[in-house]
Design an enzyme around this catalytic site. Structure first.
Site, PDB file in Angstrom:
ATOM      1  N   TYR A   1      -3.216  -1.005   9.933  1.00  0.00           N
ATOM      2  CA  TYR A   1      -3.104  -1.259   8.487  1.00  0.00           C
ATOM      3  C   TYR A   1      -1.739  -0.786   7.997  1.00  0.00           C
ATOM      4  O   TYR A   1      -1.040  -1.492   7.261  1.00  0.00           O
ATOM      5  CB  TYR A   1      -4.220  -0.517   7.762  1.00  0.00           C
ATOM      6  CG  TYR A   1      -4.338  -0.785   6.287  1.00  0.00           C
ATOM      7  CD1 TYR A   1      -3.565  -0.079   5.361  1.00  0.00           C
ATOM      8  CD2 TYR A   1      -5.241  -1.723   5.801  1.00  0.00           C
ATOM      9  CE1 TYR A   1      -3.695  -0.302   3.993  1.00  0.00           C
ATOM     10  CE2 TYR A   1      -5.381  -1.946   4.429  1.00  0.00           C
ATOM     11  CZ  TYR A   1      -4.608  -1.233   3.546  1.00  0.00           C
ATOM     12  OH  TYR A   1      -4.734  -1.466   2.187  1.00  0.00           O
TER      13      TYR A   1
ATOM     14  N   SER B   1       0.866  -1.191   0.000  1.00  0.00           N
ATOM     15  CA  SER B   1       0.000   0.000   0.000  1.00  0.00           C
ATOM     16  C   SER B   1       0.894   1.229   0.000  1.00  0.00           C
ATOM     17  O   SER B   1       2.093   1.131   0.294  1.00  0.00           O
ATOM     18  CB  SER B   1      -0.838  -0.034   1.281  1.00  0.00           C
ATOM     19  OG  SER B   1      -1.303   1.253   1.638  1.00  0.00           O
TER      20      SER B   1
HETATM   21  C1  GCO Z   1      -7.146   4.458   3.855  1.00  0.00           C
HETATM   22  C2  GCO Z   1      -7.207   3.555   2.641  1.00  0.00           C
HETATM   23  C3  GCO Z   1      -5.800   3.212   2.161  1.00  0.00           C
HETATM   24  C4  GCO Z   1      -5.879   2.586   0.798  1.00  0.00           C
HETATM   25  C5  GCO Z   1      -4.558   2.127   0.258  1.00  0.00           C
HETATM   26  C6  GCO Z   1      -3.652   3.275  -0.062  1.00  0.00           C
HETATM   27  O1  GCO Z   1      -7.993   4.325   4.744  1.00  0.00           O
HETATM   28  O2  GCO Z   1      -6.241   5.310   3.865  1.00  0.00           O
HETATM   29  O3  GCO Z   1      -7.945   2.381   2.921  1.00  0.00           O
HETATM   30  O4  GCO Z   1      -5.222   2.362   3.115  1.00  0.00           O
HETATM   31  O5  GCO Z   1      -6.720   1.462   0.848  1.00  0.00           O
HETATM   32  O6  GCO Z   1      -3.932   1.245   1.136  1.00  0.00           O
HETATM   33  O7  GCO Z   1      -2.477   2.775  -0.672  1.00  0.00           O
END
Ligand code: GCO
Length: 255
Positions: free
Chosen positions: A159, A146
């Site tokens: 994440y 990501s």
């Molecule tokens: C968020 C998004 C991001 C995108 C992606 C960006 O909440 O900022 O979900 O995480 O999904 O990963 O590259």
């Protein structure tokens, strides 16, 4: 016609591939000649996605299992062993998002995101690599990162940490498995029009921020990840290992 990007005769397992980027990658690799294995936790969703691919004439089968459950992963690979199915290409795509400020974040929510988005790539990667090494034919592992593999955004800490770990997991895999002709690399999608991002897409301020923050001036489409995946899944990348390729409209390359 060059066969450099031809995936004919290869079998690809794409985790989390019933929708979004995962489904686009399954269809894209199938179109490049691979037999694809579609995965999700839900059997019904797997069956529907397999049906769509087969209706297009692609070689596709389903394998429903929870990537965050080691016993389920081991049972899934045991089923493939029984069926004589050999995974040559693994795409660790399955992932969830959970947006909350860290001071309000429960440890259980933190752990769930890390289990699904990072630890699963180790568990599934290990089962695939053991078999690739035993077969002696090498293999390809593609871990989906990501923008947050490189930079943080407030309210998505687990994440971000998981996706940063994904980038380094590819490098750890390269360190141990390159000797077996396994190439492990990452793809870092930018902001892509997927179900996971619906809340962001529908937020006018966030939507404007995404468009203003990358020189392409737009969100990406799931299908725009396919070319990089085919490259990393094919003979064209036989000497590429431990890298991450950002498919982000130029986001991370400009101030
Ligand atoms: C968020 C998004 C991001 C995108 C992606 C960006 O909440 O900022 O979900 O995480 O999904 O990963 O590259």
């Amino acid at each position: 016609m060059s066969t450099l990007f031809d995936l004919t005769g290869r079998t690809a397992l794409i985790t989390g591939s019933v929708r979004g980027i995962g489904y686009a990658l399954a269809e894209g690799l199938a179109a490049a000649g691979a037999a694809v294995i579609v995965n999700s936790r839900q059997q019904a969703a797997v069956d529907e996605a397999v049906g769509k691919l087969q209706a297009k004439g692609y070689a596709a089968r389903g394998l429903a299992f929870d990537v965050s459950n080691e016993a389920a992963v081991q049972a899934a690979f045991a089923r493939l062993d029984q069926d004589g199915v050999e995974v040559d290409i693994l795409i660790n795509n399955a992932g969830i998002q959970f947006r909350k400020p860290m001071v309000d974040l429960a440890l259980s929510d933190w752990q769930r995101v890390l289990d699904t988005n990072l630890t699963s790539a180790f568990v599934v990667g290990k089962e695939a690599a053991k078999r690739m090494i035993a077969r002696g034919r090498g293999g390809k592992i593609i871990n989906i990162g990501s923008l947050t593999s490189e930079a943080g955004r407030a309210t998505v800490a687990p994440y971000t940490v998981a996706k940063g770990g994904i980038k380094m997991l590819s490098r750890a895999m390269a360190a141990e498995w390159a000797q077996f002709n396994i190439q492990a690399n990452s793809i870092g999608p930018g902001y892509i029009l997927t179900e996971m991002n619906t809340a962001l897409i529908e937020n006018p301020d966030f939507n404007a921020w995404v468009k203003a923050s990358n020189p392409a001036g737009r969100w990406g489409q799931p299908e725009e990840m396919v070319g990089t995946a085919i490259y990393l899944a094919s003979a064209a990348s036989s000497y590429v290992n431990g890298q991450i390729i950002y498919v982000d409209g130029g986001w991370l390359s400009v101030l």
